[in-house]
Design a protein around this motif. Structure first.
Motif, short mmCIF file in Angstrom:
data_model
loop_
_atom_site.label_atom_id
_atom_site.label_comp_id
_atom_site.label_asym_id
_atom_site.label_seq_id
_atom_site.Cartn_x
_atom_site.Cartn_y
_atom_site.Cartn_z
N LEU A 301 0.83 -1.21 0.00
CA LEU A 301 0.00 0.00 0.00
C LEU A 301 0.86 1.25 0.00
O LEU A 301 0.55 2.24 -0.70
CB LEU A 301 -0.94 -0.01 1.20
CG LEU A 301 -2.10 -1.00 1.12
CD1 LEU A 301 -2.74 -1.20 2.48
CD2 LEU A 301 -3.15 -0.53 0.12
N ASP A 302 1.93 1.25 0.77
CA ASP A 302 2.80 2.42 0.81
C ASP A 302 3.49 2.65 -0.53
O ASP A 302 3.68 3.79 -0.96
CB ASP A 302 3.86 2.26 1.91
CG ASP A 302 3.25 2.28 3.31
OD1 ASP A 302 2.06 2.64 3.43
OD2 ASP A 302 3.96 1.91 4.26
N ARG A 303 3.86 1.57 -1.20
CA ARG A 303 4.53 1.68 -2.49
C ARG A 303 3.58 2.17 -3.58
O ARG A 303 3.94 3.02 -4.41
CB ARG A 303 5.12 0.33 -2.88
CG ARG A 303 5.93 0.36 -4.18
CD ARG A 303 6.54 -0.99 -4.49
NE ARG A 303 5.54 -2.00 -4.87
CZ ARG A 303 5.12 -2.98 -4.09
NH1 ARG A 303 5.62 -3.11 -2.87
NH2 ARG A 303 4.22 -3.84 -4.50
N VAL A 304 2.36 1.65 -3.59
CA VAL A 304 1.42 1.95 -4.67
C VAL A 304 0.60 3.20 -4.39
O VAL A 304 0.36 4.03 -5.29
CB VAL A 304 0.48 0.75 -4.90
CG1 VAL A 304 -0.60 1.07 -5.93
CG2 VAL A 304 1.28 -0.48 -5.33
N ILE A 305 0.18 3.38 -3.15
CA ILE A 305 -0.75 4.47 -2.81
C ILE A 305 -0.03 5.66 -2.21
O ILE A 305 -0.36 6.81 -2.49
CB ILE A 305 -1.84 3.97 -1.81
CG1 ILE A 305 -2.54 2.72 -2.35
CG2 ILE A 305 -2.85 5.08 -1.52
CD1 ILE A 305 -3.25 2.90 -3.66
N GLY A 306 0.95 5.39 -1.34
CA GLY A 306 1.58 6.48 -0.60
C GLY A 306 0.75 6.85 0.61
O GLY A 306 -0.15 6.11 1.03
N PHE A 313 -11.10 2.00 -5.71
CA PHE A 313 -11.38 0.80 -6.50
C PHE A 313 -10.45 0.71 -7.71
O PHE A 313 -10.06 -0.39 -8.12
CB PHE A 313 -12.84 0.80 -6.97
CG PHE A 313 -13.81 0.41 -5.90
CD1 PHE A 313 -13.87 -0.89 -5.44
CD2 PHE A 313 -14.68 1.35 -5.36
CE1 PHE A 313 -14.77 -1.26 -4.46
CE2 PHE A 313 -15.58 0.98 -4.37
CZ PHE A 313 -15.63 -0.32 -3.91
N ALA A 314 -10.10 1.85 -8.28
CA ALA A 314 -9.22 1.84 -9.45
C ALA A 314 -7.84 1.28 -9.15
O ALA A 314 -7.10 0.91 -10.06
CB ALA A 314 -9.09 3.27 -10.01
N ASP A 315 -7.48 1.18 -7.87
CA ASP A 315 -6.18 0.64 -7.48
C ASP A 315 -6.16 -0.88 -7.43
O ASP A 315 -5.09 -1.48 -7.25
CB ASP A 315 -5.78 1.18 -6.11
CG ASP A 315 -5.62 2.69 -6.08
OD1 ASP A 315 -4.97 3.22 -7.00
OD2 ASP A 315 -6.16 3.33 -5.16
N ASP A 318 -3.48 -2.98 -9.15
CA ASP A 318 -2.11 -2.72 -8.71
C ASP A 318 -1.82 -3.21 -7.30
O ASP A 318 -0.73 -2.98 -6.77
CB ASP A 318 -1.81 -1.22 -8.79
CG ASP A 318 -1.98 -0.67 -10.19
OD1 ASP A 318 -1.57 -1.37 -11.15
OD2 ASP A 318 -2.53 0.44 -10.34
N LEU A 319 -2.80 -3.88 -6.67
CA LEU A 319 -2.65 -4.31 -5.28
C LEU A 319 -2.88 -5.83 -5.15
O LEU A 319 -3.79 -6.29 -4.46
CB LEU A 319 -3.62 -3.55 -4.38
CG LEU A 319 -3.39 -2.04 -4.28
CD1 LEU A 319 -4.55 -1.36 -3.54
CD2 LEU A 319 -2.06 -1.73 -3.58
N PRO A 320 -2.04 -6.64 -5.81
CA PRO A 320 -2.25 -8.08 -5.74
C PRO A 320 -2.08 -8.66 -4.34
O PRO A 320 -2.76 -9.64 -4.00
CB PRO A 320 -1.19 -8.64 -6.70
CG PRO A 320 -0.16 -7.57 -6.81
CD PRO A 320 -0.90 -6.28 -6.68
N LEU A 429 -11.99 -3.08 -0.75
CA LEU A 429 -11.83 -1.68 -0.35
C LEU A 429 -11.65 -1.55 1.16
O LEU A 429 -10.83 -0.75 1.62
CB LEU A 429 -13.04 -0.87 -0.83
CG LEU A 429 -12.81 0.65 -0.80
CD1 LEU A 429 -11.74 1.05 -1.81
CD2 LEU A 429 -14.11 1.41 -1.06
N LEU A 430 -12.40 -2.33 1.93
CA LEU A 430 -12.28 -2.23 3.38
C LEU A 430 -10.90 -2.69 3.84
O LEU A 430 -10.27 -2.05 4.70
CB LEU A 430 -13.37 -3.06 4.06
CG LEU A 430 -14.80 -2.56 3.89
CD1 LEU A 430 -15.78 -3.51 4.56
CD2 LEU A 430 -14.97 -1.15 4.46
N ILE A 431 -10.44 -3.80 3.31
CA ILE A 431 -9.11 -4.30 3.69
C ILE A 431 -8.03 -3.28 3.32
O ILE A 431 -7.15 -2.96 4.12
CB ILE A 431 -8.84 -5.66 3.04
CG1 ILE A 431 -9.69 -6.74 3.73
CG2 ILE A 431 -7.36 -6.03 3.10
CD1 ILE A 431 -9.66 -8.08 3.04
#
Length: 500
Positions: A301-306, A313-315, A318-320, A429-431
């Motif tokens: 999450l830190d790498r992809v979202i910051g 949802f669009a993420d 990118d969050l396998p 989304l909740l996780i």
């Protein structure tokens, strides 16, 4: 298990009239079935008071029967307590495989298919911000916040209504209907399910009849009121877009009576609110018990979202690792751990074994998800099994997989959960948002030691969820706290049901 082994085992265990019934524990029967599967093989037979049951503990066998031969393996036994007396042949999840069920299922598909589920994402995103805000504010009340999200989402989708406190009279009535169904449908809850001949008794000698009739009238009156309220709003031109509105507008073409339609929508509410809540409570348990896996979720999450925005949802592509954690949670702690039995409607033969019509087939999800051939080290919580090519569950591309489509945790064949697409979006989304904002860990006692959390202390019933457990929650930085609170406040301002 060979035929000779099976006969010897059954002869040694069965009792006159009641068969193997005394061997079945009153709760968490799936644990005992797993023990027997390890001893006697992936498909074995039980006789429960004269009724034949086969328990399946391998995914391939379950798919071979319940999916590939779904035309004869998709019915339900009409157990007197829940199906007959409580539901009166109206509740789709308990209906036999007939035209009423098929017509209801057609409507469910219209309301929950992928294209429809995608339109509910703004509501899920809005409600998730309130769950996050409440969880940070009062983590010990996590059960309340998770249930408020899942029930609140389904109430909006089904009836165009909102939950503000969870204590509204109508909301409490809905919760009570859910509690009653869970209790009454639990195996062994009513003696009449074991000995259907008790249905022949007159009401004065069978108090369960009056009890279940009263409960049926209560839930029927509730479902009718929710439907009739929408009818009034449709006539006034003020009806919100919701499933009940669609059902009312399709009365003439659905092939269902008004009460059957009301139960279709009511059942979707029942299924959607319970399963999502149970899955999310298991996720928190998994993170508390497996801090090393939580760190890997944080790293992704830190790498992809910051740290400057919430996951969206669009993420999802990118969050396998988030998706793998979601799927592994449902494997390691399945919600419907014992499965809901399918009824065979025609004699069949599978791999040389004769299975007579009228047999109940239990796909024991607890055992299926612990098959070491499919899930090496099955008792280990290991999201990597969905991401590493060395595991049999690996599938690519990782922008799509792992996902929950067709996952056995949601059932098999034609009876697979119709709300899977909605549940998958909620769980993702909740996780993602809880892990983005928070770290959860075992509670630190005054002595400095960590308070132990049970590996498996779960409720009994249709949907198994962990009983309340303690944990400490820490927000992952002031910036994330500020963003979480601001998003929750903006969601309140944008709420389409604001003022209703």
């Amino acid at each position: 298990m060979s035929s000779l082994q099976e006969r010897k085992w059954l002869m040694s265990r069965r009792k006159p009239l009641i068969g193997n019934l005394p061997d079945i524990p009153p709760k968490h029967s799936w644990l005992k079935f797993k023990e027997w599967a390890d001893q006697y093989g992936p498909i074995f037979r039980l006789n429960l008071a004269g009724r034949e049951h086969y328990v399946v503990s391998k995914e391939k066998i379950a798919n071979d029967l319940l999916r590939e031969r779904g035309n004869i393996y998709s019915s339900r036994e009409q157990l007197p307590a829940a199906a007959v007396l409580l539901s009166r042949g109206l509740r789709p999840v308990l209906l036999p495989y007939d035209d009423v069920w098929r017509n209801g299922r057609r409507l469910m598909h219209l309301l929950a298919m992928p294209s429809a589920a995608a339109t509910y994402e703004p509501t899920q995103a809005m409600l998730s911000t309130w769950l996050l805000e409440n969880l940070i504010r009062s983590p010990t009340d996590y059960e309340q916040w998770i249930e408020q999200y899942s029930s609140g989402l389904m109430l909006r989708l089904a009836f165009g209504r909102k939950i503000t406190t969870g204590k509204e009279p109508e909301v409490r009535r809905i919760y009570k209907v859910l509690e009653n169904l869970e209790r009454i449908a639990s195996p062994g809850a009513y003696l009449v399910d074991t000995f259907p001949s008790l249905m022949m008794l007159p009401k004065p000698l069978a108090p369960f009849k009056q009890e279940l009739e009263d409960l049926h009238q209560e839930e029927l009156s509730l479902f009718r009121k929710l439907r009739d309220d929408i009818r009034v709003e449709i006539d006034a031109g003020t009806a919100p877009d919701c499933w009940e509105k669609v059902a009312v507008e399709k009365e003439g073409e659905s092939g269902l009576t008004p009460d059957q339609l009301a139960y279709v929508i009511g059942t979707m509410f029942e299924a959607g609110s319970g399963t999502t809540a149970a899955g999310m409570m298991s996720f928190l348990l998994c993170m508390v018990l497996h801090p090393e896996e939580q760190r890997k979720v944080h790293e992704e999450l830190d790498r992809v979202i910051g740290s400057e925005r919430l996951p969206q949802f669009a993420d999802m592509p990118d969050l396998p690792y988030v998706r793998a954690t979601m799927k592994e949670t449902l494997r390691w702690r399945p919600v419907t751990a014992g499965g809901v039995p399918h009824l065979l409607t025609k004699d069949d033969v599978y791999n040389g074994t004769f299975i007579p019509a009228g047999t109940n087939i239990h796909a024991n999800q607890w055992a299926i998800h612990r098959d070491p051939e499919l899930y090496p080290e099955p008792e280990t919580f290991k999201p990597e099994r969905w991401l590493d090519p060395k595991y049999p569950t690996y599938k690519e591309p990782l922008s799509t997989y792992p996902n929950l489509q067709g996952f056995s945790a949601f059932g098999f064949g034609r009876r697979i959960c119709p709300g899977l697409n909605i549940a998958e979006r909620s769980l993702f989304l909740l996780i993602a948002r809880i892990a983005w904002a928070c770290e959860v860990k075992k509670k630190t006692l005054a002595t400095g030691e960590e308070e132990e959390v049970p590996l498996y202390d779960y409720t009994a019933g249709f949907n198994a969820q962990p009983k309340w457990f303690p944990f400490d929650l820490k927000v992952r930085g002031d910036e994330r706290l500020k963003i979480a609170n601001e998003e929750a406040e903006m969601a309140r301002e944008r709420d389409p049901l604001k003022g209703r």
